[in-house]
Design an enzyme around this catalytic site. Sequence first.
Site, PDB file in Angstrom:
ATOM      1  N   TYR A  18       0.810  -1.220   0.000  1.00  0.00           N
ATOM      2  CA  TYR A  18       0.000   0.000   0.000  1.00  0.00           C
ATOM      3  C   TYR A  18       0.845   1.273   0.000  1.00  0.00           C
ATOM      4  O   TYR A  18       0.313   2.368  -0.159  1.00  0.00           O
ATOM      5  CB  TYR A  18      -0.906   0.043   1.241  1.00  0.00           C
ATOM      6  CG  TYR A  18      -1.960  -1.023   1.278  1.00  0.00           C
ATOM      7  CD1 TYR A  18      -3.110  -0.906   0.510  1.00  0.00           C
ATOM      8  CD2 TYR A  18      -1.819  -2.147   2.090  1.00  0.00           C
ATOM      9  CE1 TYR A  18      -4.099  -1.886   0.554  1.00  0.00           C
ATOM     10  CE2 TYR A  18      -2.796  -3.132   2.127  1.00  0.00           C
ATOM     11  CZ  TYR A  18      -3.930  -2.995   1.364  1.00  0.00           C
ATOM     12  OH  TYR A  18      -4.898  -3.961   1.402  1.00  0.00           O
ATOM     13  N   HIS A  23      -4.078   6.645  -1.056  1.00  0.00           N
ATOM     14  CA  HIS A  23      -4.638   6.571   0.296  1.00  0.00           C
ATOM     15  C   HIS A  23      -3.558   6.708   1.363  1.00  0.00           C
ATOM     16  O   HIS A  23      -3.855   7.000   2.513  1.00  0.00           O
ATOM     17  CB  HIS A  23      -5.362   5.235   0.453  1.00  0.00           C
ATOM     18  CG  HIS A  23      -6.681   5.309   1.167  1.00  0.00           C
ATOM     19  ND1 HIS A  23      -7.431   6.454   1.307  1.00  0.00           N
ATOM     20  CD2 HIS A  23      -7.401   4.336   1.793  1.00  0.00           C
ATOM     21  CE1 HIS A  23      -8.547   6.180   1.973  1.00  0.00           C
ATOM     22  NE2 HIS A  23      -8.543   4.911   2.287  1.00  0.00           N
ATOM     23  N   TYR A  70      -5.420  -0.899   9.550  1.00  0.00           N
ATOM     24  CA  TYR A  70      -5.946  -0.429   8.277  1.00  0.00           C
ATOM     25  C   TYR A  70      -6.671   0.900   8.487  1.00  0.00           C
ATOM     26  O   TYR A  70      -7.133   1.213   9.581  1.00  0.00           O
ATOM     27  CB  TYR A  70      -6.858  -1.496   7.646  1.00  0.00           C
ATOM     28  CG  TYR A  70      -6.042  -2.613   7.053  1.00  0.00           C
ATOM     29  CD1 TYR A  70      -5.504  -2.494   5.776  1.00  0.00           C
ATOM     30  CD2 TYR A  70      -5.762  -3.757   7.784  1.00  0.00           C
ATOM     31  CE1 TYR A  70      -4.719  -3.500   5.234  1.00  0.00           C
ATOM     32  CE2 TYR A  70      -4.982  -4.763   7.261  1.00  0.00           C
ATOM     33  CZ  TYR A  70      -4.459  -4.630   5.977  1.00  0.00           C
ATOM     34  OH  TYR A  70      -3.661  -5.615   5.454  1.00  0.00           O
ATOM     35  N   ASN A  72      -9.536   2.163   7.934  1.00  0.00           N
ATOM     36  CA  ASN A  72     -10.891   2.252   8.486  1.00  0.00           C
ATOM     37  C   ASN A  72     -10.952   2.043   9.990  1.00  0.00           C
ATOM     38  O   ASN A  72     -11.993   2.299  10.596  1.00  0.00           O
ATOM     39  CB  ASN A  72     -11.812   1.252   7.786  1.00  0.00           C
ATOM     40  CG  ASN A  72     -11.997   1.587   6.323  1.00  0.00           C
ATOM     41  OD1 ASN A  72     -11.562   2.632   5.840  1.00  0.00           O
ATOM     42  ND2 ASN A  72     -12.644   0.696   5.604  1.00  0.00           N
ATOM     43  N   ASN A 118     -13.531   7.080   5.748  1.00  0.00           N
ATOM     44  CA  ASN A 118     -13.760   6.169   6.873  1.00  0.00           C
ATOM     45  C   ASN A 118     -12.688   6.257   7.950  1.00  0.00           C
ATOM     46  O   ASN A 118     -12.962   6.023   9.123  1.00  0.00           O
ATOM     47  CB  ASN A 118     -13.903   4.733   6.371  1.00  0.00           C
ATOM     48  CG  ASN A 118     -15.178   4.541   5.585  1.00  0.00           C
ATOM     49  OD1 ASN A 118     -16.189   5.180   5.857  1.00  0.00           O
ATOM     50  ND2 ASN A 118     -15.140   3.685   4.586  1.00  0.00           N
TER      51      ASN A 118
END
Length: 194
Positions: A18, A23, A70, A72, A118
């Site tokens: 990631y 993000h 993560y 969220n 989120n």
Amino acid sequence: MSSDTWLVVGLGNPGPGYAGNRHNVGQMVLDLLASRMSGRFTSSKAQAVTLEGRLGIGGPRLVLAKPLTYMNITGGPVSALARFHDIAPDHVVAVHDEIDIPFNTLKLKLGGGEGGHNGLRDISKALGTKDYHRVRVGVGRPPGRQDAADFVLKDFGTVEKKELPFLLDDAADAVELLIRDGLLEAQQKFHPTK
């Protein structure tokens, strides 16, 4: 609550897969801030890697944090670190991606809605308030009908990657100015004029 200490959180997802995603731009900014402080992140008990130091000589104390959860479920580590370091929500800064503003643009604010983000929603829930600072790093809207979630989980495009170092540098400057001189000063410098 300590008025001299700030918690700066770079939002993103854990792991090398990631690392280059839109993000994860918040964590990219934190990496730059850490290099400016000549420090390295170390593990903490709050499901995050952290770096403690000062903003310049004799400046405010900073706790830089990159949650290992993560996106969220970022709220748990953020609230745990705020409690541990006795930091009030108005001294928390979340650095995050924002699809509702163009790529290569920054906006700063205190409080307000989460805009469907989120990670921010989870932080607001965990802190029990929306009244913390946000440094919103523009990644732009997805092209065509591409899903926003898919878009932010992709790496920056070739053209964007050329501009990305400048955007990260501006975002790190914005965090420092916000903490040193206040929100209004930072907004006046970094918000685009019409």
